[in-house]
Scaffold this motif. Structure first.
Motif, PDB file in Angstrom:
ATOM      1  N   ALA A   1      43.260  30.151  50.151  1.00  0.00           N
ATOM      2  CA  ALA A   1      43.365  28.565  50.523  1.00  0.00           C
ATOM      3  C   ALA A   1      44.468  28.778  51.885  1.00  0.00           C
ATOM      4  CB  ALA A   1      43.975  27.728  49.530  1.00  0.00           C
ATOM      5  N   VAL A   2      45.500  29.715  51.608  1.00  0.00           N
ATOM      6  CA  VAL A   2      46.440  29.695  52.728  1.00  0.00           C
ATOM      7  C   VAL A   2      45.807  30.631  53.893  1.00  0.00           C
ATOM      8  CG1 VAL A   2      48.790  30.987  53.336  1.00  0.00           C
ATOM      9  CG2 VAL A   2      48.314  29.521  51.052  1.00  0.00           C
ATOM     10  N   LEU A   3      45.095  31.496  53.663  1.00  0.00           N
ATOM     11  CA  LEU A   3      44.201  32.309  54.719  1.00  0.00           C
ATOM     12  C   LEU A   3      43.414  31.528  55.637  1.00  0.00           C
ATOM     13  CD1 LEU A   3      43.922  35.608  52.538  1.00  0.00           C
ATOM     14  CD2 LEU A   3      45.450  35.436  54.679  1.00  0.00           C
ATOM     15  N   VAL A   4      42.652  30.722  54.829  1.00  0.00           N
ATOM     16  CA  VAL A   4      41.456  30.100  55.654  1.00  0.00           C
ATOM     17  C   VAL A   4      42.044  29.043  56.218  1.00  0.00           C
ATOM     18  CG1 VAL A   4      39.751  30.869  54.097  1.00  0.00           C
ATOM     19  CG2 VAL A   4      40.815  28.748  53.733  1.00  0.00           C
ATOM     20  N   ALA A   5      43.231  28.287  55.818  1.00  0.00           N
ATOM     21  CA  ALA A   5      43.738  27.122  56.447  1.00  0.00           C
ATOM     22  C   ALA A   5      44.503  27.492  57.707  1.00  0.00           C
ATOM     23  CB  ALA A   5      44.872  26.228  55.401  1.00  0.00           C
TER      24      ALA A   5
ATOM     25  N   ILE B   1      52.245  29.902  62.524  1.00  0.00           N
ATOM     26  CA  ILE B   1      52.348  30.942  63.567  1.00  0.00           C
ATOM     27  C   ILE B   1      51.340  31.883  63.316  1.00  0.00           C
ATOM     28  CG2 ILE B   1      54.746  30.606  63.511  1.00  0.00           C
ATOM     29  CD1 ILE B   1      54.938  33.491  62.166  1.00  0.00           C
ATOM     30  N   GLN B   2      50.382  31.740  62.183  1.00  0.00           N
ATOM     31  CA  GLN B   2      49.319  32.586  61.853  1.00  0.00           C
ATOM     32  C   GLN B   2      48.174  32.531  62.680  1.00  0.00           C
ATOM     33  OE1 GLN B   2      49.522  35.193  59.422  1.00  0.00           O
ATOM     34  NE2 GLN B   2      51.703  34.586  58.972  1.00  0.00           N
ATOM     35  N   ASP B   3      47.294  33.197  62.623  1.00  0.00           N
ATOM     36  CA  ASP B   3      46.175  33.126  63.384  1.00  0.00           C
ATOM     37  C   ASP B   3      45.032  34.008  62.518  1.00  0.00           C
ATOM     38  OD1 ASP B   3      46.002  36.023  63.926  1.00  0.00           O
ATOM     39  OD2 ASP B   3      47.480  35.767  65.498  1.00  0.00           O
ATOM     40  N   TYR B   4      43.613  34.280  62.876  1.00  0.00           N
ATOM     41  CA  TYR B   4      42.689  34.895  62.028  1.00  0.00           C
ATOM     42  C   TYR B   4      42.885  35.974  61.404  1.00  0.00           C
ATOM     43  CZ  TYR B   4      41.278  37.736  66.006  1.00  0.00           C
ATOM     44  OH  TYR B   4      41.248  38.852  66.697  1.00  0.00           O
ATOM     45  N   ARG B   5      43.775  36.992  61.868  1.00  0.00           N
ATOM     46  CA  ARG B   5      43.842  38.398  61.563  1.00  0.00           C
ATOM     47  C   ARG B   5      44.314  38.701  59.961  1.00  0.00           C
ATOM     48  NH1 ARG B   5      47.136  40.215  66.688  1.00  0.00           N
ATOM     49  NH2 ARG B   5      48.146  38.374  66.229  1.00  0.00           N
ATOM     50  N   PRO B   6      45.236  37.899  59.401  1.00  0.00           N
ATOM     51  CA  PRO B   6      45.327  38.152  58.107  1.00  0.00           C
ATOM     52  C   PRO B   6      44.105  37.788  57.224  1.00  0.00           C
ATOM     53  CG  PRO B   6      47.169  37.109  58.973  1.00  0.00           C
ATOM     54  CD  PRO B   6      46.290  37.173  60.074  1.00  0.00           C
ATOM     55  N   LEU B   7      43.610  36.827  57.554  1.00  0.00           N
ATOM     56  CA  LEU B   7      41.932  36.621  56.823  1.00  0.00           C
ATOM     57  C   LEU B   7      41.162  37.863  56.910  1.00  0.00           C
ATOM     58  CD1 LEU B   7      40.300  35.097  55.086  1.00  0.00           C
ATOM     59  CD2 LEU B   7      39.645  33.855  57.419  1.00  0.00           C
ATOM     60  N   VAL B   8      41.188  38.466  58.395  1.00  0.00           N
ATOM     61  CA  VAL B   8      40.389  39.521  58.678  1.00  0.00           C
ATOM     62  C   VAL B   8      40.721  40.712  57.824  1.00  0.00           C
ATOM     63  CG1 VAL B   8      39.592  41.461  60.471  1.00  0.00           C
ATOM     64  CG2 VAL B   8      39.662  38.858  60.885  1.00  0.00           C
TER      65      VAL B   8
ATOM     66  N   GLY C   1      41.900  28.434  60.069  1.00  0.00           N
ATOM     67  CA  GLY C   1      41.129  27.373  60.645  1.00  0.00           C
ATOM     68  C   GLY C   1      41.812  26.487  61.808  1.00  0.00           C
ATOM     69  N   GLY C   2      43.307  26.579  61.491  1.00  0.00           N
ATOM     70  CA  GLY C   2      44.142  25.925  62.472  1.00  0.00           C
ATOM     71  C   GLY C   2      44.045  26.461  63.817  1.00  0.00           C
TER      72      GLY C   2
ATOM     73  N   LEU D   1      36.249  23.901  60.123  1.00  0.00           N
ATOM     74  CA  LEU D   1      35.943  23.412  58.767  1.00  0.00           C
ATOM     75  C   LEU D   1      36.987  23.966  57.806  1.00  0.00           C
ATOM     76  CD1 LEU D   1      32.123  22.392  58.618  1.00  0.00           C
ATOM     77  CD2 LEU D   1      34.221  21.006  59.335  1.00  0.00           C
ATOM     78  N   TRP D   2      37.703  25.172  58.176  1.00  0.00           N
ATOM     79  CA  TRP D   2      38.392  25.936  57.156  1.00  0.00           C
ATOM     80  C   TRP D   2      39.531  25.295  56.911  1.00  0.00           C
ATOM     81  CZ3 TRP D   2      37.826  31.751  58.937  1.00  0.00           C
ATOM     82  CH2 TRP D   2      36.327  32.080  58.780  1.00  0.00           C
ATOM     83  N   VAL D   3      40.165  24.450  57.744  1.00  0.00           N
ATOM     84  CA  VAL D   3      41.488  23.569  57.286  1.00  0.00           C
ATOM     85  C   VAL D   3      41.227  22.835  56.110  1.00  0.00           C
ATOM     86  CG1 VAL D   3      43.313  22.009  57.759  1.00  0.00           C
ATOM     87  CG2 VAL D   3      42.250  23.830  59.501  1.00  0.00           C
ATOM     88  N   VAL D   4      39.952  22.121  56.083  1.00  0.00           N
ATOM     89  CA  VAL D   4      39.657  21.166  54.880  1.00  0.00           C
ATOM     90  C   VAL D   4      39.349  22.226  53.780  1.00  0.00           C
ATOM     91  CG1 VAL D   4      37.965  19.525  54.210  1.00  0.00           C
ATOM     92  CG2 VAL D   4      38.559  19.634  56.575  1.00  0.00           C
ATOM     93  N   TRP D   5      38.725  23.139  54.207  1.00  0.00           N
ATOM     94  CA  TRP D   5      38.326  24.191  52.937  1.00  0.00           C
ATOM     95  C   TRP D   5      39.728  24.634  52.094  1.00  0.00           C
ATOM     96  CZ3 TRP D   5      36.163  29.812  53.878  1.00  0.00           C
ATOM     97  CH2 TRP D   5      35.878  30.689  52.586  1.00  0.00           C
ATOM     98  N   GLY D   6      40.641  25.036  52.987  1.00  0.00           N
ATOM     99  CA  GLY D   6      42.127  25.673  52.600  1.00  0.00           C
ATOM    100  C   GLY D   6      42.751  24.467  51.602  1.00  0.00           C
ATOM    101  N   ALA D   7      42.727  23.168  52.069  1.00  0.00           N
ATOM    102  CA  ALA D   7      43.164  22.008  51.690  1.00  0.00           C
ATOM    103  C   ALA D   7      42.551  21.838  50.323  1.00  0.00           C
ATOM    104  CB  ALA D   7      43.335  20.912  52.386  1.00  0.00           C
TER     105      ALA D   7
END
Length: 366
Positions: A300-304, A120-127, A307-308, A333-339
């Motif tokens: 890892a959690v934030l970028v994954a 349910i997340q998007d880019y904003r927590p990472l921001v 990325g989704g 590619l951030w999903v791969v980065w997070g994993a």
């Protein structure tokens, strides 16, 4: 116990004993908010109540899977999940394992963890997390940007997403603690006494190199924009971004990511275990493992999760084109980065563990 074992003994951690109760309390509190919203209370921060998303309603569902949520529908669901979470958290904290509960409880916990921290997340927590130090430095030393402040970064909707991400992490930890009880291993460290070179250790090094490389794909495009190269994107859009300082902010974020990428190498280097000589006051001292594991896991959690969201956006738009690749391809590619980063962090944690204060089992083979 040998002298060497005493030296490497890790402190007893108590989180497996209380984490289930924390999951129960936080779930119950958020469930109460769901009931409040269902009954007409103000402040619903999801879907139609998310002012940021509703600024572009046609694009909202591509950003968030909850874009169409309403208090009348989502409120009762939140309340029900909160009540279930409260009950499940208490049962897991008490180690209840009768009948189907043995697999239903961890299934619920892992579903909540994945759903809240990624789906349910998007880019904003990472921001929010990434731009907090950037804004602090820019405001403190340069007085820039003039017309933006902390209220522009910490919108209520973003704070809500951060809380849900935290709750997802708490549920993941609850599932881990419950599994240790269920299989009868040490509740503090999870060791069985038969550890050898694990799968994590075999994949730790390639995962670390992957987590190091991917952020630079993003960073190179943002640095290029800041230096005046539009990389094929719409010239008018690029010029508008220059006027607003958008590309400078992006370059700052990219630089932060690049620094993090270099620090990632510490997960497999000696300077990630012992502070190097140039760090006055710390040189030669042991690096606390959690000093690396906690931020790496958070990133890892934030970028994954971000990325989704970008993958959903790209698919909804029909794929990456020559005019959009700098804006969209690096983030997919951030999903791969997070994993990769999560795998590297867990391998580092496993390698750095000392003897357990509870069961006295020593570190795994290295």
């Amino acid at each position: 116990m040998t002298t060497q074992l005493v030296k490497t003994q890790r402190r007893q951690t108590n989180w497996p004993r209380w984490i289930g109760y924390a999951a129960a309390a936080l779930s119950l509190a958020y469930g109460a908010l769901g009931l409040f919203w269902a009954l007409g209370g103000p402040g619903f921060p999801i879907g139609v109540g998310d002012e940021e998303l509703m600024a572009e309603p046609d694009f909202a569902f591509k950003v968030s899977l909850l874009a169409h949520a309403t208090p009348a529908v989502a409120g009762p669901i939140i309340a029900a999940l909160g009540a279930l979470g409260a009950a499940a958290g208490v049962l897991m904290a008490r180690g209840y394992r009768e009948g189907a509960a043995r697999w239903l409880l961890p299934a619920f916990a892992y579903t909540m963890a994945l759903g809240l921290s990624v789906v349910i997340q998007d880019y904003r927590p990472l921001v929010v997390i990434a731009y907090t130090p950037v804004l602090a430095i820019a405001k403190t030393f340069f007085g820039w940007p003039e017309h933006a402040g902390w209220g522009d970064l910490y919108h209520p909707e973003r704070v809500n997403l951060l809380f849900l991400l935290l709750l997802g992490v708490v549920w993941a930890m609850t599932a881990v603690a419950y599994r240790r009880k269920a299989v009868g291993v040490c509740g503090d460290c999870g060791r069985t006494g038969r550890e050898g070179l694990s799968l994590l250790q075999r994949w730790g090094r390639p995962a670390t190199w992957t987590a190091f490389a991917i952020p630079f794909v993003y960073a190179v495009t943002r640095w290029a924009w800041a230096l005046g190269f539009n990389l094929g994107i719409d010239p008018e859009f690029y010029a508008e971004g220059q006027e607003q300082g958008l590309w400078l902010a992006g370059a700052g974020l990219a630089t932060l990511g690049a620094v993090g990428a270099v620090l990632t190498l510490g997960l497999m280097q000696r300077w990630g275990e012992v502070f190097p000589r140039w760090m006055i006051g710390l040189r030669g001292k042991r690096v606390p493992p959690m000093l690396a594991v906690v931020p790496a896991t958070l990133v890892a959690v934030l970028v994954a999760s971000a990325g989704g969201m970008y993958i959903r956006v790209v698919l909804a738009r029909g794929g990456v084109t020559a005019a959009t690749w700098p804006m969209e391809l690096p983030e997919t590619l951030w999903v791969v980065w997070g994993a990769a980063l999560f795998t590297a962090a867990m391998a580092y944690r496993e390698r750095r563990r000392g003897a357990c204060a509870t069961c006295s089992r020593d570190a795994i083979a290295k």
